[in-house]
Design an enzyme around this catalytic site. Structure first.
Site, short mmCIF file in Angstrom:
data_model
loop_
_atom_site.label_atom_id
_atom_site.label_comp_id
_atom_site.label_asym_id
_atom_site.label_seq_id
_atom_site.Cartn_x
_atom_site.Cartn_y
_atom_site.Cartn_z
N TYR A 95 -58.98 2.18 10.40
CA TYR A 95 -57.53 2.25 10.63
C TYR A 95 -57.17 3.38 11.60
CZ TYR A 95 -55.57 -1.01 7.17
OH TYR A 95 -55.18 -2.11 6.48
N LYS B 284 -70.67 -2.09 2.92
CA LYS B 284 -71.44 -3.12 3.62
C LYS B 284 -72.68 -2.44 4.18
CE LYS B 284 -71.90 -7.33 5.20
NZ LYS B 284 -72.13 -8.50 4.34
N ASP C 248 -68.69 -8.40 0.45
CA ASP C 248 -68.56 -9.87 0.32
C ASP C 248 -68.81 -10.30 -1.12
OD1 ASP C 248 -71.20 -9.03 0.70
OD2 ASP C 248 -71.75 -10.66 2.04
N ASP D 230 -57.93 -2.38 1.59
CA ASP D 230 -56.72 -3.14 1.92
C ASP D 230 -56.90 -4.58 1.46
OD1 ASP D 230 -54.23 -3.78 3.20
OD2 ASP D 230 -55.41 -4.73 4.79
N ASP E 87 -55.35 -6.49 -2.37
CA ASP E 87 -54.50 -7.69 -2.42
C ASP E 87 -55.13 -8.75 -3.32
OD1 ASP E 87 -52.60 -6.67 -0.69
OD2 ASP E 87 -52.49 -8.49 0.52
C1 IPM Z 1 -50.99 -2.02 2.61
C2 IPM Z 1 -50.47 -2.72 3.84
C3 IPM Z 1 -50.60 -1.78 5.03
C4 IPM Z 1 -52.07 -1.49 5.23
C5 IPM Z 1 -49.94 -2.29 6.32
C6 IPM Z 1 -48.48 -2.66 6.12
C7 IPM Z 1 -50.09 -1.32 7.45
O1 IPM Z 1 -51.13 -3.92 4.02
O2 IPM Z 1 -50.44 -0.96 2.26
O3 IPM Z 1 -51.93 -2.52 2.01
O4 IPM Z 1 -52.77 -2.26 5.88
O5 IPM Z 1 -52.52 -0.47 4.71
MG MG Z 2 -52.48 -4.42 2.46
#
Ligand code: IPM
Ligand code: MG
Length: 359
Positions: A142, A192, A224, A248, A252
């Site tokens: 990032y 990884k 993975d 990230d 999710d």
């Molecule tokens: C998160 C989001 C952010 C990230 C974006 C909005 C920059 O997806 O906080 O997970 O990738 O960290």
């Molecule tokens: Mg995110």
């Protein structure tokens, strides 16, 4: 206690969920006799519209002067065509960088009342899900340099750099083991290492760090495989430690298997200085301004704020139990499946939680 807090509503559903968060904050402060010093600031698209800057200096300064920051969400189609430096997401990344928020805690818990909302089979979630994703937040691909798009031999090439130093890995590993000690004492470090040098260093440093936490059990997993194991047998995980990009993605995934990403909170912390508390979900522009959003991710982030920024565990628990109680009574926002008779709006959910906390 004096609670000096900055609210950054941001974009999309951000303002409406932060309004509900403020409602709960006022309720809890009133109940426990805390004095609130509340400020609001601009970030993301809202700040671009006002100052042509996704994170104005004024916002950074305001955050630095407070003990905690509650953030809504950033981004939306209105700003999608802007160059990457000017996008709303840049505001969030700059905030993390400016405040040195290297440790991102994303707990993914499945609530009893919401087990039916998970799309995993009952026999898979039977063991329950209680995972703490610890994501490194200010390093890795990032932020690594060099980065950019340039011309080489007559065509465009784009590059990013995945880079971690020993000290960056060590401090996030220490965070993960420290948290594991208060949980089931198991850390699964995701990398990884079969392909990436950066992951091999990650593994070495995590192993070194583990020696200082002999009561914890360490396991390594390739990313993975981890993505697969999360849907196959999520009950096996306690603390999941990983880098910025993998975290990230996996957070999710961990969030969504619990039933709704709308419910998941997060805390972004540094060694000293204010932390940022925000829901894991995005700005949901499609439902923004309609009082339909789920405010629980933001409200549960407020619970994390009480726990991690102010060490007020009783207040944190009260909020968490209030959310469970209201869900247990069947109330749902539109993102959660349930009995239509119990469908409530964003502000309706906020009112229910506030009333519950006042009983
Ligand atoms: C998160 C989001 C952010 C990230 C974006 C909005 C920059 O997806 O906080 O997970 O990738 O960290
Ligand atoms: Mg995110």
């Amino acid at each position: 206690m004096e609670l000096n807090i900055t609210l950054l509503p941001g974009d999309g559903i951000g303002p409406e969920i932060i309004d509900q968060t403020e409602k709960i904050l006022l309720t809890v402060a009133g109940k426990f006799g805390h004095t609130l010093f509340l400020e609001r600031g601009l970030i993301g698209g809202a700040a671009i519209d006002a100052f042509e800057d996704p994170l104005p200096l004024e916002t950074i300064e305001r955050c630095r002067q407070s003990k905690a920051v509650c953030l809504g969400s950033v981004g939306g189609p209105k700003w999608d065509d802007l160059p990457s430096e000017k996008r709303p997401e840049k505001g969030l990344l700059k905030l993390r960088e400016s405040l040195g928020l290297y440790a991102n805690l994303r707990p993914a818990i499945i609530y009893e009342a919401l087990k039916e909302a998970s799309f995993l089979k009952p026999e898979i979630i039977g063991r329950g899900i209680d995972i703490m994703v610890i994501r490194e937040l200010t390093g890795g691909i990032y932020f690594g340099r060099p980065r950019g798009i340039e011309y080489r031999q007559g065509e465009q090439v784009a590059l990013n750099t995945m880079i971690y130093s020993e000290s960056e890995i060590r401090r996030i590993a220490q965070t993960a083991f420290g948290i594991a000690q208060k949980r089931k004492k198991r850390v699964c470090s995701v990398d990884k290492a079969n392909v990436l040098e950066v992951s091999r260093l990650w593994r070495t440093i995590v192993e070194q760090t583990a020696k200082d936490f002999p009561d914890c059990k360490l396991e390594h997993m390739y990313v993975d495989n981890a993505a697969m194991q999360l849907v196959k047998d999520p009950g096996q995980f306690d603390v999941l430690l990983t880098s910025n990009l993998f975290g990230d993605i996996l957070s999710d995934e961990a969030a969504t298997i619990t039933g709704s990403i709308g419910l998941l909170p997060s805390a972004s912390l540094c060694r000293s200085g204010p932390g940022v508390f925000e829901p894991v979900h995005g700005s949901a522009p499609d439902i923004a301004g309609q009082d339909k959003a789920n405010p629980l991710g933001a409200i549960l982030s407020l619970a994390l704020m009480f726990r991690y920024a102010f060490s007020l565990e009783t207040e944190a628990r009260l909020i968490e139990e209030g959310v469970q109680e209201v869900l247990g009574r069947g109330y749902r926002t539109v993102d959660l499946t349930g009995n239509p008779e119990h469908l409530v709006s964003c502000s309706g959910m906020g009112d229910l939680i506030a009333a519950e906390l006042n009983t």
